[in-house]
Design a protein around this motif. Sequence first.
Motif, PDB file in Angstrom:
ATOM      1  N   MET A  15       0.827  -1.203   0.000  1.00  0.00           N
ATOM      2  CA  MET A  15       0.000   0.000   0.000  1.00  0.00           C
ATOM      3  C   MET A  15       0.864   1.257   0.000  1.00  0.00           C
ATOM      4  N   LEU A  16       1.922   1.262   0.821  1.00  0.00           N
ATOM      5  CA  LEU A  16       2.785   2.443   0.876  1.00  0.00           C
ATOM      6  C   LEU A  16       3.481   2.673  -0.462  1.00  0.00           C
ATOM      7  N   LEU A  17       3.906   1.594  -1.101  1.00  0.00           N
ATOM      8  CA  LEU A  17       4.554   1.745  -2.405  1.00  0.00           C
ATOM      9  C   LEU A  17       3.581   2.306  -3.439  1.00  0.00           C
ATOM     10  N   ARG A  18       2.384   1.821  -3.405  1.00  0.00           N
ATOM     11  CA  ARG A  18       1.386   2.329  -4.360  1.00  0.00           C
ATOM     12  C   ARG A  18       1.093   3.801  -4.109  1.00  0.00           C
ATOM     13  N   MET A  19       0.918   4.144  -2.842  1.00  0.00           N
ATOM     14  CA  MET A  19       0.642   5.544  -2.529  1.00  0.00           C
ATOM     15  C   MET A  19       1.822   6.425  -2.901  1.00  0.00           C
ATOM     16  N   LEU A  20       3.029   5.918  -2.650  1.00  0.00           N
ATOM     17  CA  LEU A  20       4.215   6.698  -3.000  1.00  0.00           C
ATOM     18  C   LEU A  20       4.292   6.916  -4.504  1.00  0.00           C
ATOM     19  N   THR A  21       3.967   5.891  -5.252  1.00  0.00           N
ATOM     20  CA  THR A  21       3.997   6.020  -6.712  1.00  0.00           C
ATOM     21  C   THR A  21       3.019   7.087  -7.182  1.00  0.00           C
ATOM     22  N   ILE A  22       1.815   7.009  -6.673  1.00  0.00           N
ATOM     23  CA  ILE A  22       0.791   7.958  -7.109  1.00  0.00           C
ATOM     24  C   ILE A  22       1.149   9.375  -6.679  1.00  0.00           C
ATOM     25  N   LEU A  23       1.585   9.528  -5.430  1.00  0.00           N
ATOM     26  CA  LEU A  23       1.881  10.871  -4.931  1.00  0.00           C
ATOM     27  C   LEU A  23       3.086  11.466  -5.651  1.00  0.00           C
ATOM     28  N   ALA A  24       4.081  10.643  -5.916  1.00  0.00           N
ATOM     29  CA  ALA A  24       5.251  11.168  -6.619  1.00  0.00           C
ATOM     30  C   ALA A  24       4.887  11.601  -8.030  1.00  0.00           C
ATOM     31  N   ALA A  25       4.092  10.789  -8.695  1.00  0.00           N
ATOM     32  CA  ALA A  25       3.682  11.166 -10.046  1.00  0.00           C
ATOM     33  C   ALA A  25       2.831  12.426 -10.019  1.00  0.00           C
ATOM     34  N   GLY A  26       1.916  12.495  -9.057  1.00  0.00           N
ATOM     35  CA  GLY A  26       1.073  13.682  -8.957  1.00  0.00           C
ATOM     36  C   GLY A  26       1.881  14.927  -8.649  1.00  0.00           C
ATOM     37  N   ALA A  27       2.864  14.789  -7.758  1.00  0.00           N
ATOM     38  CA  ALA A  27       3.703  15.939  -7.431  1.00  0.00           C
ATOM     39  C   ALA A  27       4.543  16.366  -8.627  1.00  0.00           C
ATOM     40  N   ALA A  28       4.980  15.391  -9.404  1.00  0.00           N
ATOM     41  CA  ALA A  28       5.771  15.748 -10.585  1.00  0.00           C
ATOM     42  C   ALA A  28       4.913  16.485 -11.606  1.00  0.00           C
ATOM     43  N   LEU A  29       3.703  16.016 -11.804  1.00  0.00           N
ATOM     44  CA  LEU A  29       2.820  16.677 -12.761  1.00  0.00           C
ATOM     45  C   LEU A  29       2.357  18.042 -12.256  1.00  0.00           C
ATOM     46  N   ALA A  30       2.400  18.236 -10.958  1.00  0.00           N
ATOM     47  CA  ALA A  30       1.942  19.499 -10.387  1.00  0.00           C
ATOM     48  C   ALA A  30       2.958  20.622 -10.557  1.00  0.00           C
ATOM     49  N   LYS A  31       4.068  20.346 -11.198  1.00  0.00           N
ATOM     50  CA  LYS A  31       5.091  21.360 -11.493  1.00  0.00           C
ATOM     51  C   LYS A  31       5.567  22.061 -10.220  1.00  0.00           C
ATOM     52  N   PRO A  32       6.288  21.367  -9.405  1.00  0.00           N
ATOM     53  CA  PRO A  32       6.757  22.007  -8.175  1.00  0.00           C
ATOM     54  C   PRO A  32       7.810  23.077  -8.469  1.00  0.00           C
ATOM     55  N   VAL A  33       7.728  24.138  -7.722  1.00  0.00           N
ATOM     56  CA  VAL A  33       8.735  25.198  -7.839  1.00  0.00           C
ATOM     57  C   VAL A  33       9.244  25.502  -6.434  1.00  0.00           C
ATOM     58  N   LEU A  34      10.538  25.740  -6.354  1.00  0.00           N
ATOM     59  CA  LEU A  34      11.126  26.007  -5.046  1.00  0.00           C
ATOM     60  C   LEU A  34      10.856  27.439  -4.608  1.00  0.00           C
ATOM     61  N   THR A  35      11.002  28.370  -5.521  1.00  0.00           N
ATOM     62  CA  THR A  35      10.754  29.775  -5.187  1.00  0.00           C
ATOM     63  C   THR A  35       9.657  30.282  -6.097  1.00  0.00           C
ATOM     64  N   HIS A  36       8.665  30.851  -5.497  1.00  0.00           N
ATOM     65  CA  HIS A  36       7.519  31.321  -6.249  1.00  0.00           C
ATOM     66  C   HIS A  36       7.846  32.682  -6.853  1.00  0.00           C
ATOM     67  N   ALA A  37       7.566  32.813  -8.127  1.00  0.00           N
ATOM     68  CA  ALA A  37       7.858  34.074  -8.804  1.00  0.00           C
ATOM     69  C   ALA A  37       6.835  35.140  -8.456  1.00  0.00           C
ATOM     70  N   ARG A  38       5.710  34.717  -7.959  1.00  0.00           N
ATOM     71  CA  ARG A  38       4.665  35.709  -7.683  1.00  0.00           C
ATOM     72  C   ARG A  38       4.301  35.692  -6.207  1.00  0.00           C
ATOM     73  N   ARG A  39       3.918  36.853  -5.729  1.00  0.00           N
ATOM     74  CA  ARG A  39       3.429  36.948  -4.359  1.00  0.00           C
ATOM     75  C   ARG A  39       1.950  36.571  -4.335  1.00  0.00           C
ATOM     76  N   PRO A  40       1.470  36.205  -3.184  1.00  0.00           N
ATOM     77  CA  PRO A  40       0.038  35.864  -3.148  1.00  0.00           C
ATOM     78  C   PRO A  40      -0.836  37.062  -3.499  1.00  0.00           C
ATOM     79  N   THR A  41      -0.482  38.232  -2.934  1.00  0.00           N
ATOM     80  CA  THR A  41      -1.344  39.395  -3.129  1.00  0.00           C
ATOM     81  C   THR A  41      -0.485  40.641  -3.343  1.00  0.00           C
ATOM     82  N   ALA A  42      -0.908  41.461  -4.261  1.00  0.00           N
ATOM     83  CA  ALA A  42      -0.301  42.788  -4.435  1.00  0.00           C
ATOM     84  C   ALA A  42      -1.425  43.810  -4.463  1.00  0.00           C
TER      85      ALA A  42
END
Lengths: 458, 301
Positions: free
Chosen positions: A61-88
């Motif tokens: 179960m953990l392997l399956r969840m890890l697979t799905i979460l890793a793929a989802g996180a990869a598709l979600a385009k993670p960025v380390l530093t956000h170029a935009r602020r939440p509000t201006a």
Amino acid sequence: MTFLAPEYLFASLAVAAAIFALHLIVVRQPRAGILPTARFIPDSQAKAVAAARRPSDIAVMLLRMLTILAAGAALAKPVLTHARRPTARVILADVSRSSRDTVALRDSVRAVYRDGDAVVQFDSRARLLAGNIGDSVGALRPGMTRGNLSAALIAALRAGSGLRDRADSLELVIVSPFATEELDAATDSIRKLWPGRARLVAIGGSAVDTAKMVGALQTDAAPGDPLAFSVLIARRVVRGNAIIARGATGSTGVAAEPPASGDPREARTLVVWPATDRPRFAVRRTPSDTVGGVIVGERGVVAPFIRQWSYPPDSLRGAEVIGRWYDGEPAAVEKPDGTGCVRSVAIPVTPVGDLVVRSDWVRLVAELSRPCAAVTALVRADPAAIARLAGNGGLASRDAFQPAIDTRSPLAPWLFALAIAAAVAELFVRRRKKGRTAESERIPVSSFANPASRVKTA
Amino acid sequence: MTVGLADAQDEYAPLLDAVRGIRWPSRVVVRGGMPGAHTSRVRGISAEFTEYRPYRQGDDLRRVDWKLFGRSDRAYIRLSNDRAILPTMIVLDASASMAFPTGTNGKWKLAAQIGVGLAAVARNSGDPVGFVIAGREDALMIAPRMRLSVLHEIMRAVSLTRPDGSAPLAPSVSIATQTAGRLVVVSDLLGDADDLLTVSSRWVAAGHEVLAVHVIAPEEIDPPRESVTVADPEVATVRRALTSETRDAYIQAYGSWRDRIAHDFSDAGVGYATVIVGDETPEHLIRRVAAPRAAGVSALQ
């Protein structure tokens, strides 16, 4: 770390939760029992689906969840530093004559300003502050110009497009006393162009109720002066301490008490309306002409007027045009004078006919005698209008603004190809021309053979 | 565990008191034998006159009514009804399927009470009573006797018995029929019902009376709705899943089987009665089986 496409991450979380739930569902043998008549039960697979307290096959179960979460996180385009602020924020700072409290204006703008925000100061026109905005905010100072929120809102839309790439949401902040004179018919329509609510920060002096103005309309017009009749009729509707002087200099025979307390409601309005002399700030118009009507505020009179005076541009410096001829030329101007003001009127009063008793003329006289702009600039706008300014809903999304980037023309590559072609053509043309020049400069051999002829030729 | 006679009597004493006045007449005319309570097919010489019959050669001259001969000048034989006893054998199924429901053994207890009660009724009617407890391979058999102690033996034997095993009933029934004129089988009929029917029908054809008391637990008619894997206590290989999908099919199949059994036994002339645990008191059940008319039931159901 944030995600540019978080929906993929949410979807993977949902799938992982489903996997967890599926591992809680186990297929097991049902509880065993005795039934003497068991032979009458159809023979089937003796398994039942049941829910377990602990998931089965935890490692799988953990392997399956890890697979799905890793793929989802990869598709979600993670960025380390956000170029935009939440509000201006786009901050509209009102520096018109309605904002009399300089300290309140600066403090209010400072309170909402953050680095990266856009500040637009406005009176009759709007200007986007640039450079060191913090210092500019500290130097904000209300002037004597009428404010115009419509212009400020248009500037806010432009500033929002500029902030589009720097923030996810944009907030409109208006720091203003929200005087009546700052709103016009276009304000609501322009305000609706901003896609979201606005934060209103009210500053400035207290609202002035013009209905409670002190004083009355007076004039030094002679009894036979036709304007005296008009003043007599208009006195019933005029509120405030207004004096119509028929002399050229504005000196009146009316004993007008100067304001003692500085209360705006006691401000004096001096209307210099010479009968025959040159009005203040005006010069003679040569030659005179006629015009078919005049407008003061929202009051207009249609009648033939002989226009003898005009206001040169220099005389309008620091003044506000309060009346115009139908062709747009100033017919009456106002300049502040202490707590009150001086108005110069270049509208001739025709003694012939019934003009002076006509209702539209009387209303025009009353309009010319209304309280000074410095007083009316303090009148707070209608609460409903202010509520429409505030709007409702959430903050404006960045997607609602047009990107502030230039649209590339599809002609660019063709132009580049044209340039290359022209350069290549230029190479050929130049070589050909060079060949012609060399050929023309070549001396025939015969000329060397007969030097005499050459000399002769020379 | 040892069960004394006193314990057995205490267990069945209320039932014995309740069935004390019940009579159990035979449904058929019994053969001749020792004088008893049942109508015999033998025309005897008892004082209970029935009819005259013309004298035939070979008749006993002592049975000629001479007064009638003197008046009519014809010889008639004086006939009278004879009554005889009816040896009754009760076969009690003690197979493992009777130990159900598991916690209460309701089927076994009800079957035992019916067996003891019917034995008491038969004994009170003056009939010899025997008892067969068929569960294991070695069935317990008590020969028909009229003495009072036979009831004590029956109660003691029943009390000592724990339902177990899966021995067929038909052999025990065959043995019981050798000494009985009336046979009662108290069983859930989940064993060799077809063989039992064959033996019973043959015995009925021979002019004897056979009653089959079908004991059913309510849990068998309406099993629990939760999913459970059930096993047949008599057939180890039968393990089935009783789920919501199979439950309806089970109810329908079991109902059809009960209907078929009732129909077949009735067609064979076997008295058939269905008793459901908890539906009736043992006393009423015994009345329904022994004296249907007295119990308000026109026929065995």
